[in-house]
Design a protein around this motif. Structure first.
Motif, PDB file in Angstrom:
ATOM      1  N   TYR A 109     -13.736 -14.311   9.354  1.00 42.98           N
ATOM      2  CA  TYR A 109     -15.406 -14.033   9.484  1.00 42.98           C
ATOM      3  C   TYR A 109     -14.462 -14.549  11.286  1.00 42.98           C
ATOM      4  CZ  TYR A 109     -19.366 -15.121  11.779  1.00 42.98           C
ATOM      5  OH  TYR A 109     -21.014 -14.672  12.125  1.00 42.98           O
ATOM      6  N   ARG A 110     -14.225 -15.210  12.158  1.00 45.67           N
ATOM      7  CA  ARG A 110     -13.836 -15.622  13.724  1.00 45.67           C
ATOM      8  C   ARG A 110     -13.633 -13.865  13.535  1.00 45.67           C
ATOM      9  NH1 ARG A 110     -10.182 -18.937  13.999  1.00 45.67           N
ATOM     10  NH2 ARG A 110     -12.081 -20.504  14.046  1.00 45.67           N
ATOM     11  N   ARG A 116     -27.126 -21.224   7.947  1.00 47.32           N
ATOM     12  CA  ARG A 116     -27.209 -21.814   8.987  1.00 47.32           C
ATOM     13  C   ARG A 116     -27.913 -22.837   8.670  1.00 47.32           C
ATOM     14  NH1 ARG A 116     -26.528 -18.440  13.404  1.00 47.32           N
ATOM     15  NH2 ARG A 116     -26.880 -15.357  13.161  1.00 47.32           N
ATOM     16  N   ASN A 165     -22.494 -11.358   8.189  1.00 52.21           N
ATOM     17  CA  ASN A 165     -22.958 -13.348   7.923  1.00 52.21           C
ATOM     18  C   ASN A 165     -23.402 -13.317   6.416  1.00 52.21           C
ATOM     19  OD1 ASN A 165     -22.616 -14.521  10.486  1.00 52.21           O
ATOM     20  ND2 ASN A 165     -24.502 -13.937  10.607  1.00 52.21           N
ATOM     21  N   ARG A 203     -22.967 -15.099  16.769  1.00 56.23           N
ATOM     22  CA  ARG A 203     -22.243 -15.714  15.644  1.00 56.23           C
ATOM     23  C   ARG A 203     -22.613 -16.791  15.316  1.00 56.23           C
ATOM     24  NH1 ARG A 203     -16.586 -15.400  18.261  1.00 56.23           N
ATOM     25  NH2 ARG A 203     -16.084 -16.724  16.707  1.00 56.23           N
ATOM     26  N   ARG A 222     -15.778 -25.650  16.835  1.00 54.82           N
ATOM     27  CA  ARG A 222     -14.734 -24.463  17.108  1.00 54.82           C
ATOM     28  C   ARG A 222     -14.472 -23.466  17.920  1.00 54.82           C
ATOM     29  NH1 ARG A 222     -11.108 -24.592  12.467  1.00 54.82           N
ATOM     30  NH2 ARG A 222     -11.069 -22.907  12.745  1.00 54.82           N
ATOM     31  N   PHE A 268     -17.657 -19.532   7.027  1.00 55.83           N
ATOM     32  CA  PHE A 268     -17.819 -19.444   8.495  1.00 55.83           C
ATOM     33  C   PHE A 268     -16.608 -19.808   9.534  1.00 55.83           C
ATOM     34  CE2 PHE A 268     -21.695 -18.029   6.762  1.00 55.83           C
ATOM     35  CZ  PHE A 268     -22.005 -17.134   6.888  1.00 55.83           C
ATOM     36  N   GLU A 269     -16.054 -20.995   9.237  1.00 53.05           N
ATOM     37  CA  GLU A 269     -14.901 -20.989  10.040  1.00 53.05           C
ATOM     38  C   GLU A 269     -13.536 -20.786  10.021  1.00 53.05           C
ATOM     39  OE1 GLU A 269     -14.931 -25.091   9.691  1.00 53.05           O
ATOM     40  OE2 GLU A 269     -16.892 -25.698  10.593  1.00 53.05           O
ATOM     41  N   LEU A 313     -24.977 -25.432   8.459  1.00 54.90           N
ATOM     42  CA  LEU A 313     -23.826 -25.802   9.485  1.00 54.90           C
ATOM     43  C   LEU A 313     -23.388 -26.823  10.275  1.00 54.90           C
ATOM     44  CD1 LEU A 313     -23.951 -21.395  11.159  1.00 54.90           C
ATOM     45  CD2 LEU A 313     -22.195 -22.884   9.385  1.00 54.90           C
TER      46      LEU A 313
END
Lengths: 805, 280
Positions: free
Chosen positions: A137-138, A278, A237, B149, B155, A132-133, A281
């Motif tokens: 994904y971004r 999540r 996701n 998101r 980040r 997710f980083e 995370l």
């Protein structure tokens, strides 16, 4: 006539060390087998071997006899030959979290799976944030958000543009937005508006209305746009999370490919991780805030959802488990669900399920103390239910009794295959058999432990080896052969039988330990006979305070016991008092008074409810004896009263019935009885003397009284002949007999006793059916006939006078 | 740094407050600057006369995005809402001032927003403004407070630089010095945007700026706004990820309407540093 003045050799069955082929226990080999419990051993082997429902064992016997040691020894022997049973784990039920699933695994695998899942959680906390980083994904998520923003902006921009064209402006208000006509960057005032031509005013109103509708429409579309964007993000996701978790779970799937249940659980884990990505995370171990947990409805954090509660883990090299639960409470047997206090409430999850003894013993053997099970609330019920249903259903006491209906965990029941062994005394066994119909169904194998074993040369040698084994196991000083012999002799005394030996292992072990102690106190390098005797005497001394008080009161004349001269209707009886593990004999004066009456022997103890039923039975037998022995052709016209003088508690047993008969015969015949003798033994209707218990203590009790007053050779005790084999008297008694200062007589009939006590012949009926003149029996018969005649005359006279009246 | 330090010349840092979301950023920026200069923080709440006026127009209705309802205006409700809003802003101001350890004052004005702003600029040393809100702010008033998101907050890129426009107008070094003071407090870079007509003039201005900032320990980045257009300024501000933009009040780039365009386009607060009056 069988009066026997017993010799010293008959008073004590000495263990001859000349028969031993060892000098001390150091020369003895350990005993591999239990001795004296052949029946119990056979029953244990049968019970442990048979693999059928209900063949659980109940080991019955007194405490300290060695039930646990014997059972454990044979059960462990059997368990070692079996394969270790399955591991049992509890895992999360993702569909119904309040009903955790049970997972059966080959032995040793439960622990490994638990470790692997912990590692998986740790890895997921790295892998999921990483995806997710990622740039991918971004970028992809930004595209979706940008698309949403553009759509919104476009919608508003169009409205704004249309509004500006009509001199209308979008204005923010404190609580919303509005559209208003403007002139020179200012909202038109009401005066300006009123001054406008009507057509223009109308146009402004229409334009504003139209734009307002468009704005509303655009606003209405926004949630839909956001929903679509949210769905797109959600799909993205899931895609990313699935990729991250899939790789890690695949590794475990390969490792546990032959465990279908594990594979199914891993599949569920994979799906659930994707749903709850999540959670990963946030840093490992960090819990969601209270508010977050409430909003998301998350009951468990990721740290716990995917864990494995390896509740029962086996050693792969070990055999079947053998478990002894010292505190068999309901929860300790069935298992429990623990709770933790959190923000004023109690919460729990499947990781807080704790195993009970049944879980630990599943596939093996569980040993429990019957009394402890029975005194623990609901433990017996819970145990039976588990055995009957053959599954362990974990319920709290509140649930079980239906007293509490709050939602808690309902762990999936685990199949139960256990051999249960209850240890308890005989009374509990028979009570359960009588009162609980399910008991016989569930405990079909009775392992009955014998308190005694035969005493002969072979068994004495085995017993010596048993002593040697215990000495070595306990690391005691070695015992020389004389000490061993003394222990064996004491063992016979423990069971009050010269021809038997005690199998009460705890009593034997206590004696050995205490003898070891005294030997060390005496600076002996080896335990000798003196040390053993010292241990026996010291143990007696520690417990004989009451005996001393009784003896003291007899000596001081408070308790009236005659040991000299003769008395009519008075005999020294003997009774035994048991206080804890210590028992001792006490002489009691028994007296009888007679008069003319209606064939009634009054037991005063019974009249005042101090006599037990057996004692009363013994007294009633006396009437039968008197009637049948002396008055076959006439009614017995006698009223006699019998009493145990100076007894203030309940008298039970029939061991004094012969003494009572002697007192009666003395009272009827008027012949005095020697007070230097004491009597014990029960009597039947034929005048035969029957054996009694506690013969050693009774003899020693009277001996002590006489000894303190001075032994003159006339004192002694009369005992039943059938009790001779039980004699294991103290050394001082034996020595007194040896020196002719004290005597122990064994007899077989009442007539024997009469002769000893009165010094007169009892007398046997001759061919004409008459007792010899001057015999005791003749005197008794004459007296009773006299009573009968007088009674008859009295009755005749009374009836005549009644007719006249 | 020049002997004529920012600390000695800036005594009042004002911030224009209304209900927009950007207010918080503007308030923070103004408070940081005031704290760095030990100046007074002055909150100015302007009751927009247009809002009063539109309540008089009978056909105007208010749309409330959160509840998606429409309601006609009335003057009493509007005034009550404005008073409530002013109270909220005053409380925020006082809270921030307490946190920064600076004194503060609060005043309410009524009039046309832009006209009032222009007037305030002449009264205070620095006026902090924020954008009037882009169109998307309309939607932000809707209840859509969810995060789409899965980015971790760590980040998210933090805004960093303090940008300042430096040109050849009179006394523009006041803005430069204020920027230096703010950057030092925020421990961030200074992004000096030079507005010059030629390369030579740029070099000269850069040298002048370097002299002014010679004792500055924060990293300083110099760049030239080539076209001297507002769009260049906006682009430079956004691309340098500025958390605040300082401009001298007499800089030609943001005079008149351009100021409002600038505010609409840059997403950070703009601090307008008043031209220093001789003898002040």
């Amino acid at each position: 006539m069988a009066i026997n003045n017993l010799k010293t050799s008959e008073l004590y069955n000495r263990c001859d060390i000349g028969e031993f082929d060892f000098k001390s226990t150091a020369d003895l080999e350990s005993l591999p087998e239990v001795i004296g419990q052949e029946r119990a051993v056979e029953a244990v082997r049968f019970g442990v071997g048979i693999q059928r429902d209900g063949y659980n064992l109940y080991a019955l016997g007194p405490r300290g006899i060695g039930k646990y040691s014997l059972v454990r020894r044979y059960v462990e022997e059997k368990a070692e030959s079996k394969n270790p049973p399955s591991d049992w784990c509890y895992i999360n039920n993702f569909k119904q979290p309040h009903k955790p699933n049970a997972l059966e695994l080959p032995s040793g695998m439960g622990h490994q799976l638990s470790i692997d899942m912990e590692q998986l959680i740790e890895d997921l906390h790295v892998a999921i944030p990483a995806v997710f980083e990622s740039e991918e994904y971004r970028t992809r998520s930004q595209v979706i958000e940008q698309e949403l923003t553009e759509h919104k902006e476009m919608a508003i921009a169009e409205i704004q543009k249309a509004a500006e064209a009509k001199n209308i402006s979008l204005i923010h208000t404190p609580t919303g937005i509005t559209l208003a006509p403007i002139r020179n960057d200012k909202v038109i005032s009401i005066e300006e508006f009123k001054n406008l031509p009507e057509k223009e005013r109308k146009q402004i109103e229409e334009d504003t209305e139209l734009l307002q509708e468009r704005l509303l429409k655009a606003l209405h579309q926004a949630p839909q746009m956001e929903k679509e964007a949210r769905e797109k993000i959600s799909v993205l996701n899931r895609e990313m999370a699935a990729y991250a978790v899939g790789n890690l779970v695949d590794t475990l799937r390969k490792k546990y490919h032959d465990q279908t249940a594990v594979i199914e659980h891993l599949n569920d884990v994979e799906k659930d991780v994707v749903e709850h990505f999540r959670d990963f995370l946030r840093p490992l171990g960090e819990k969601p805030s209270f508010l977050e947990a409430q909003l998301t409805g998350a009951e468990q954090t990721s740290d716990t959802r995917y864990r494995v509660n390896a509740m029962v883990v086996r050693d792969t090299d070990g055999g079947a488990p053998v478990v002894y639960e010292d505190n068999p409470s309901y929860l300790n047997l069935i298992g429990r669900v623990e709770h933790r206090a959190h923000l004023g409430t109690l919460e729990t999850d499947f990781t807080m399920i704790r195993s009970g003894a049944l879980h630990q013993a599943n596939g093996g053997y569980l040993i429990l103390d019957a009394l402890k099970v029975l005194i623990q609330p609901f433990a017996w019920e819970g145990l039976k239910r588990a055995l009957q249903s053959r599954e362990i259903r974990m319920e709290s006491l509140g649930q079980m009794t239906s007293l509490v209906s709050t939602v808690s965990l309902e762990p999936q029941p685990i199949p139960l295959q256990v051999k249960l062994i209850l240890l308890g005394d005989r009374r509990i066994y028979y009570l359960l058999s009588y009162l609980d119909p399910e008991f016989s169904e569930l405990f079909k194998v009775a392992v009955d432990f014998d308190e005694r074993m035969d005493r002969n040369l072979d068994s004495q040698k085995l017993y010596a080896r048993l002593i040697g084994t215990m000495v070595h196991d306990e690391k005691l000083l070695e015992f020389d052969s004389a000490a061993v012999a003394r222990v064996i002799e004491h063992s016979a005394r423990m069971v009050s039988d010269a021809e038997k030996l005690s199998t009460h292992m705890r009593g034997l072990m206590d004696l050995l330990r205490e003898a070891d102690h005294w030997a060390r106190e005496n600076s002996h390098e080896i335990v000798d006979r003196v040390d053993v005797q010292q241990a026996i005497d010291a143990a007696d001394h520690r417990a004989d305070r009451i005996r001393d008080r009784v003896q003291e009161e007899i000596e001081r004349g408070t308790l009236l016991i005659d040991t000299l001269d003769t008395k009519v209707g008075q005999v020294n009886g003997l009774s035994v008092l048991r206080l804890g593990n210590f028992s001792f004999g006490q002489p009691s004066r028994i007296t009888a008074r007679v008069r003319i009456g209606g064939s009634k022997v009054i037991d005063i103890e019974r009249e005042v409810e101090l006599g037990g039923p057996i004692h009363s039975k013994g007294v009633m037998i006396l009437s039968g004896y008197l009637g049948s022995h002396y008055m076959l052709d006439r009614p017995l016209s006698l009223t006699a009263s019998l009493v145990f003088e100076q007894t203030y508690s309940e008298v039970e047993g029939d061991s004094a019935s012969s003494a009572e008969l002697y007192a009666l015969i003395s009272a009827i015949s008027g012949v005095p009885v020697k007070q230097s003798l004491a009597v014990t033994g029960s009597v039947n209707q034929h005048g035969e003397i029957q054996p009694i218990g506690g013969v050693n203590e009774k003899i020693e009790g009277f001996f002590d009284v006489c000894s303190k007053r001075g032994l003159d050779g006339t004192q002694g005790v009369i005992i039943p002949a059938s009790n001779t084999k039980h004699l294991m008297l103290r050394d001082d008694v034996c020595q007194a007999v040896e020196q002719g200062k004290f005597a122990v007589y064994s007899i077989e009939t009442i007539d024997d006793g009469i002769e000893l006590l009165t010094g007169m012949a009892a007398g046997q009926r001759d061919e004409s059916g008459k007792f010899p003149e001057d015999s005791i029996n003749a005197r008794v018969e004459a007296k009773l006939r006299d009573f009968s005649s007088k009674m008859h005359a009295y009755v005749t006279r009374s009836e005549s006078s009644g007719e006249k009246e | 740094m020049s002997e004529l330090t920012a600390e000695t010349i800036i005594r009042r840092v004002a911030v224009a407050l209304d209900a927009s979301a950007q207010n918080s950023q503007a308030l923070q920026a103004a408070a940081e600057l005031a704290a760095s200069l030990q100046a007074e923080l002055e909150g100015i709440f302007i009751e927009d006369i247009n809002l009063i006026r539109l309540t008089e127009l009978p056909f105007i209705r208010e749309i409330r995005p959160a509840s998606m309802t429409e309601e006609p205006f009335n003057i009493q409700r509007m005034e009550q809402e404005l008073r409530s809003l002013a109270r909220q802003q005053q409380q925020k101001l006082e809270l921030v001032a307490r946190e920064k350890g600076i004194s503060c004052s609060f005043s309410i004005r009524r009039g046309h927003i832009r006209a009032e702003m222009m007037e305030v600029v002449t009264e205070v040393d620095v006026l902090t403004l924020c954008g009037p809100g882009r169109v998307s702010e309309i939607f932000s008033r809707q209840p859509a407070a969810f995060t789409l998101r899965a980015d971790t907050t760590a980040r998210q890129q933090a805004r960093s630089a303090v940008s300042v426009v430096f040109g050849n107008a009179r006394n523009e070094k006041r803005a430069l010095m204020a920027a230096a003071s703010l950057a030092k407090r925020l421990d961030t870079n200074i992004n000096v945007l030079i507005t010059a007509g030629s390369d030579a003039e740029t070099d000269e201005l850069q040298r002048e700026a370097e002299t002014i900032l010679e004792s500055q320990t924060q990293p300083v980045n110099y760049s030239r706004l080539i076209g001297n257009q507002l769009s260049d300024l906006v682009l430079a501000t956004i691309s340098s990820n500025s958390q605040v933009l300082l401009v001298n009040s007499n800089n030609t780039l943001i005079t008149g309407e351009q100021l409002w365009h600038c505010l609409e386009q840059v997403s950070c607060p703009v601090l307008i540093v008043r031209e220093q009056i001789a003898g002040n």
